[in-house]
Design a protein around this motif. Structure first.
Motif, PDB file in Angstrom:
ATOM      1  N   LEU A 157      24.210   2.266  -3.346  1.00 23.77           N
ATOM      2  CA  LEU A 157      22.683   3.086  -3.425  1.00 23.77           C
ATOM      3  C   LEU A 157      22.618   2.215  -5.230  1.00 23.77           C
ATOM      4  N   LEU A 158      23.292   2.034  -5.779  1.00 25.94           N
ATOM      5  CA  LEU A 158      22.696   1.069  -7.099  1.00 25.94           C
ATOM      6  C   LEU A 158      22.436  -0.557  -6.017  1.00 25.94           C
ATOM      7  N   GLY A 159      23.728  -0.572  -5.696  1.00 22.84           N
ATOM      8  CA  GLY A 159      22.742  -2.182  -4.897  1.00 22.84           C
ATOM      9  C   GLY A 159      22.086  -2.496  -4.990  1.00 22.84           C
ATOM     10  N   ALA A 160      21.592  -1.714  -3.492  1.00 18.88           N
ATOM     11  CA  ALA A 160      20.857  -2.146  -2.304  1.00 18.88           C
ATOM     12  C   ALA A 160      19.775  -2.210  -3.132  1.00 18.88           C
ATOM     13  N   GLY A 161      19.246  -0.413  -3.956  1.00 19.17           N
ATOM     14  CA  GLY A 161      17.859  -0.860  -4.041  1.00 19.17           C
ATOM     15  C   GLY A 161      18.078  -0.970  -5.372  1.00 19.17           C
ATOM     16  N   VAL A 162      18.186  -2.178  -6.478  1.00 24.68           N
ATOM     17  CA  VAL A 162      17.568  -2.453  -7.031  1.00 24.68           C
ATOM     18  C   VAL A 162      17.337  -4.227  -6.733  1.00 24.68           C
ATOM     19  N   LEU A 163      18.035  -4.202  -5.953  1.00 20.65           N
ATOM     20  CA  LEU A 163      17.609  -5.977  -5.479  1.00 20.65           C
ATOM     21  C   LEU A 163      16.525  -5.250  -3.751  1.00 20.65           C
ATOM     22  N   ALA A 164      16.334  -4.280  -3.418  1.00 20.08           N
ATOM     23  CA  ALA A 164      15.527  -3.684  -2.725  1.00 20.08           C
ATOM     24  C   ALA A 164      14.539  -3.878  -3.158  1.00 20.08           C
ATOM     25  N   ILE A 165      13.983  -3.189  -4.699  1.00 18.89           N
ATOM     26  CA  ILE A 165      13.199  -2.913  -5.207  1.00 18.89           C
ATOM     27  C   ILE A 165      12.827  -4.915  -5.402  1.00 18.89           C
ATOM     28  N   ILE A 166      13.406  -5.595  -5.883  1.00 19.68           N
ATOM     29  CA  ILE A 166      13.078  -7.083  -6.092  1.00 19.68           C
ATOM     30  C   ILE A 166      12.897  -8.068  -4.681  1.00 19.68           C
ATOM     31  N   ALA A 167      12.513  -7.457  -3.812  1.00 22.55           N
ATOM     32  CA  ALA A 167      12.679  -8.272  -2.532  1.00 22.55           C
ATOM     33  C   ALA A 167      11.540  -7.894  -2.485  1.00 22.55           C
ATOM     34  N   LEU A 168      10.258  -5.710  -3.069  1.00 26.86           N
ATOM     35  CA  LEU A 168       9.650  -5.637  -2.626  1.00 26.86           C
ATOM     36  C   LEU A 168       8.763  -6.279  -3.484  1.00 26.86           C
ATOM     37  N   ILE A 169       8.443  -6.317  -4.718  1.00 27.88           N
ATOM     38  CA  ILE A 169       8.098  -6.978  -5.790  1.00 27.88           C
ATOM     39  C   ILE A 169       7.216  -8.914  -5.544  1.00 27.88           C
ATOM     40  N   THR A 170       8.764  -9.402  -5.404  1.00 29.10           N
ATOM     41  CA  THR A 170       8.707 -10.951  -4.863  1.00 29.10           C
ATOM     42  C   THR A 170       7.831 -10.843  -3.745  1.00 29.10           C
ATOM     43  N   LYS A 171       8.250 -10.025  -3.081  1.00 26.37           N
ATOM     44  CA  LYS A 171       7.878 -10.112  -1.391  1.00 26.37           C
ATOM     45  C   LYS A 171       8.439 -11.665  -0.557  1.00 26.37           C
ATOM     46  N   GLY A 172       9.703 -11.707  -0.794  1.00 26.45           N
ATOM     47  CA  GLY A 172      10.588 -12.844  -0.436  1.00 26.45           C
ATOM     48  C   GLY A 172      10.949 -13.941  -1.429  1.00 26.45           C
ATOM     49  N   GLY A 173      11.156 -13.282  -2.451  1.00 24.62           N
ATOM     50  CA  GLY A 173      12.010 -13.811  -3.139  1.00 24.62           C
ATOM     51  C   GLY A 173      13.361 -13.520  -3.291  1.00 24.62           C
ATOM     52  N   MET A 174      13.334 -12.379  -2.943  1.00 25.79           N
ATOM     53  CA  MET A 174      15.143 -12.008  -2.632  1.00 25.79           C
ATOM     54  C   MET A 174      14.874 -11.509  -1.160  1.00 25.79           C
ATOM     55  N   GLY A 175      15.689 -12.206  -0.526  1.00 22.05           N
ATOM     56  CA  GLY A 175      15.510 -11.916   0.732  1.00 22.05           C
ATOM     57  C   GLY A 175      16.810 -10.455   1.421  1.00 22.05           C
ATOM     58  N   TRP A 176      16.260  -9.343   2.544  1.00 18.95           N
ATOM     59  CA  TRP A 176      16.908  -8.592   2.956  1.00 18.95           C
ATOM     60  C   TRP A 176      18.849  -8.984   2.742  1.00 18.95           C
ATOM     61  N   GLY A 177      18.614  -9.316   3.614  1.00 16.75           N
ATOM     62  CA  GLY A 177      20.303  -9.843   3.069  1.00 16.75           C
ATOM     63  C   GLY A 177      20.983  -9.961   2.213  1.00 16.75           C
ATOM     64  N   ASP A 178      20.768 -10.010   1.146  1.00  9.06           N
ATOM     65  CA  ASP A 178      21.140 -10.318  -0.296  1.00  9.06           C
ATOM     66  C   ASP A 178      21.229  -8.384  -0.502  1.00  9.06           C
ATOM     67  N   VAL A 179      20.141  -7.724  -0.333  1.00 14.07           N
ATOM     68  CA  VAL A 179      20.471  -6.504  -0.001  1.00 14.07           C
ATOM     69  C   VAL A 179      21.619  -5.532   0.535  1.00 14.07           C
TER      70      VAL A 179
END
Length: 249
Positions: A157-179
């Motif tokens: 939950l921590l790993g996916a959650g942190v990167l999911a928040i970044i992906a939402l904030i950056t709008k594509g700056g972080m890919g969902w595959g990274d999540v």
């Protein structure tokens, strides 16, 4: 440590590494990893079993196809060797047991995901879902053994959650595959090590990104896949995580 088991584990790793090469090549090309049998991508001749011996066949063939002479990429024996070496290191650190099986599975999945992302800048759900399923299998085994799993669930939950928040904030700056990759890392490594993986992946990514920009190989606007940094961080954490945390604390 038994020398016999060490040799067996290393050889097993090189054999698995040969299979990982197949996955790395075929998955992005949407080909079956089981059929057709291994063949030269230039002349399409099937490769005989004696030309598929990890590392050794590459040396004897001098890095070329037996049939057409096409050069074989050095990455194939390198991945075989690296996989064998990492398997050996896991055996040395964790010995024979459930952790050996768990972490060689984890490392194998990370190699495939990281190499595909490095070469294509894509992360395929069919690879990360295998990681999630494998992690859940080991969690079930832990439950059967009477071992706690809460830390691994929270890690996912921590790993996916942190990167999911970044992906939402950056709008594509972080890919969902990274999540998805961080979800796998969390389920395998637990919450403490997942926090370290996140920290190290950003540090490693920043350093390599700066070096690429300074060398002129990338500009500030170029996309750099983040998956390989997560993979490198997870490998470092797997072997040195507790030492790093002890040093920090």
């Amino acid at each position: 440590m038994s020398t016999y088991y060490a040799v067996v584990v290393f050889i097993l790793g090189t054999v698995v590494g040969s299979f990982l090469n197949v996955c790395i090549y075929r998955i992005p090309n949407e080909q079956s990893i089981a059929y057709p049998p291994s063949h030269c991508t230039n002349c399409n001749n099937y490769i005989k079993w004696y030309d598929l011996i990890p590392i050794i066949s590459y040396i004897f063939l001098k890095g070329r196809c037996r049939h057409c002479g096409e050069k074989i990429s050095i990455k194939y024996p390198l991945i075989e060797f690296v996989t064998g070496f990492l398997y050996l290191m896991i055996y040395i650190k964790y010995g024979i047991g459930i952790n050996l099986l768990k972490y060689i599975t984890f490392i194998s999945i990370m190699i495939v995901v990281g190499m595909i992302d490095l070469e294509t800048t894509d992360i395929y759900f069919k690879t990360t879902v295998v990681g999630v399923i494998a992690a859940c299998v080991f969690l079930v085994i832990y439950i059967y053994m009477g071992l706690p799993i809460k830390g691994y669930v929270f890690g996912g939950l921590l790993g996916a959650g942190v990167l999911a928040i970044i992906a939402l904030i950056t709008k594509g700056g972080m890919g969902w595959g990274d999540v998805e990759i961080c979800l796998v890392c969390g389920l395998f490594l637990g919450i403490k090590y997942t926090a370290l993986v996140l920290f190290l992946s950003f540090i490693i990514g920043s350093i390599i990104g700066i070096l690429l920009i300074l060398s002129g190989k990338k500009s500030r606007k170029d996309y750099v896949p983040f998956g390989p940094f997560i993979v490198i961080a997870s490998v470092v954490t797997l072997f040195f995580g507790q030492s790093i945390l002890n040093w920090y604390l």
